[in-house]
Design an enzyme around this catalytic site. Structure first.
Site: not given
Ligand code: UT7
Length: 335
Positions: A124, A260, A291
């Site tokens: 990226c 980005h 993205n």
């Molecule tokens: O381009 C290169 C650089 N990339 C980035 O900068 C991406 C950076 N990361 C992100 O954008 C975020 O981490 C995400 C959008 C991918 C995920 O958001 P998050 O707030 O970090 O979510 P998380 O992985 O901490 O998950 C939170 C909760 C979990 O449930 P519990 O354990 O709190 O009950 C996950 O199981 O959300 C759940 N979860 C989902 N729920 C519905 C994870 N993915 C999903 C989903 N739909 N797709």
């Protein structure tokens, strides 16, 4: 025998972005088309990432096709003659050949006159690496003009069943022409990497492991999203600040912030940490483009130009970050 060489031919006093181009694939994919496979919802995706829809390329919209389309726009806007482009840098991680690079094929299809042409693999952050390389080449005298293209077909290497990535990654291309200028149009780059976090975003398996497996499958991208999220939200605001300091300007001098396009919450967190004044317009292309990795910054800038949020002469802070972990940032003047 003395070991000295004749003095090197010097390049342009300054480099600038002379033209900008973009290609967005035809097919719009709304969140509703993805949620069943990943047990998610439109509401969750919008709340956590700010993404409403993205574009995925059709079979005919290859990386070469999209790169050439974006580059044609950038060349036309720049007014630079094809015979005066000496360097083509393509930033991508989704060109499916290990070798040769995509850049020579793109240069040939554009009808350029056998320029130096190579790909940059900085995920990226690749586009900003390319702009820095092109700016140095123009000022160092190794290229009169350079074409920098960011292009991705991440839909090919994204696991549609992976909750952590399926809704994020998308396809598209953006390009700029970098050439000589009477005044500085590209500021100093601040770039670096943190290889200690190499595994946070990566291809799941290497190609040998894939081909030797009993059930060969595409080695998709995997990401420890939350760790990347925290790194980007906190560390990248510091890099943005360093970039302004090295450029010799403050946030008050900026017109545009074009980070980005990874996640709307990261964009907002960086803007807050930098205390961006209200007059600085912020790129939010991720909402409808997803993205697109190396293509995200030129695509985001292109949208701002198309929608009247960016004008010729505006100063834009670009900052890119991703797998590696790698990052690069610079201030550019909008052509
Ligand atoms: O381009 C290169 C650089 N990339 C980035 O900068 C991406 C950076 N990361 C992100 O954008 C975020 O981490 C995400 C959008 C991918 C995920 O958001 P998050 O707030 O970090 O979510 P998380 O992985 O901490 O998950 C939170 C909760 C979990 O449930 P519990 O354990 O709190 O009950 C996950 O199981 O959300 C759940 N979860 C989902 N729920 C519905 C994870 N993915 C999903 C989903 N739909 N797709």
């Amino acid at each position: 025998m003395s070991g000295t060489l004749p003095p090197t031919r010097s390049g342009a006093a300054h480099a600038a972005v002379l033209g900008l181009g973009a290609y967005r694939p035809r097919t719009v994919v709304p969140n509703s088309a993805l949620v069943e496979a990943i047990d998610s919802s439109d509401e969750w995706i919008q709340q956590r990432s700010g993404i409403r829809s993205r574009r995925w390329a059709e079979p005919d919209e290859t990386v070469q096709y999209m790169a050439v389309a974006a580059a044609r726009d950038a060349l036309a806007q720049s007014g630079v003659d094809h015979s005066e482009v000496d360097l083509v840098v393509v930033a991508t991680v989704s060109h499916m050949l290990q070798t040769p690079a995509l850049a020579p094929a793109v240069a040939h299809e554009l009808g350029l006159d056998r320029p130096a042409a190579f790909d940059v693999s900085a995920a990226c952050a690749g586009f900003c690496h390319g702009v820095a390389t092109a700016s140095d080449a123009v000022r160092g005298g190794s290229a009169r003009n350079a074409l920098v293209i960011g292009v991705e077909r991440l839909s090919d290497i994204t696991d549609r069943d992976d909750r952590g990535t399926a809704f994020i990654f998308a396809d598209g291309a953006g390009a700029v022409v970098v050439g000589p200028s009477d005044s500085s149009g590209i500021g100093p780059v601040v770039w670096g990497s943190d290889g200690a976090q190499f595994d946070l975003i990566r291809q799941r398996e290497d190609w040998r492991d894939v081909t030797m497996s009993d059930t060969p499958r595409m080695p998709h991208l995997v990401m420890q999203g939350n760790a990347v999220f925290r790194w980007a939200s906190y560390e990248m605001a510091k890099i943005a600040q360093q970039t302004l300091e090295r450029t010799g300007i403050s946030v008050d001098d900026l017109d545009l912030f074009v980070p980005h396009q990874a996640n709307m919450r990261i964009i907002d967190a960086m803007a807050r940490a930098m205390k961006l004044p209200a007059h600085v317009r912020i790129a939010r292309d991720v909402a409808d483009q997803g993205n697109t990795s190396a293509a995200s910054i030129p695509l985001a800038l292109d949208r701002m130009v198309q929608e009247g949020d960016a004008r010729s002469g505006d100063l834009a802070l670009l900052i890119a970050f991703g797998a590696g972990l790698a990052y690069a940032a610079q201030v550019v003047r909008v052509p």
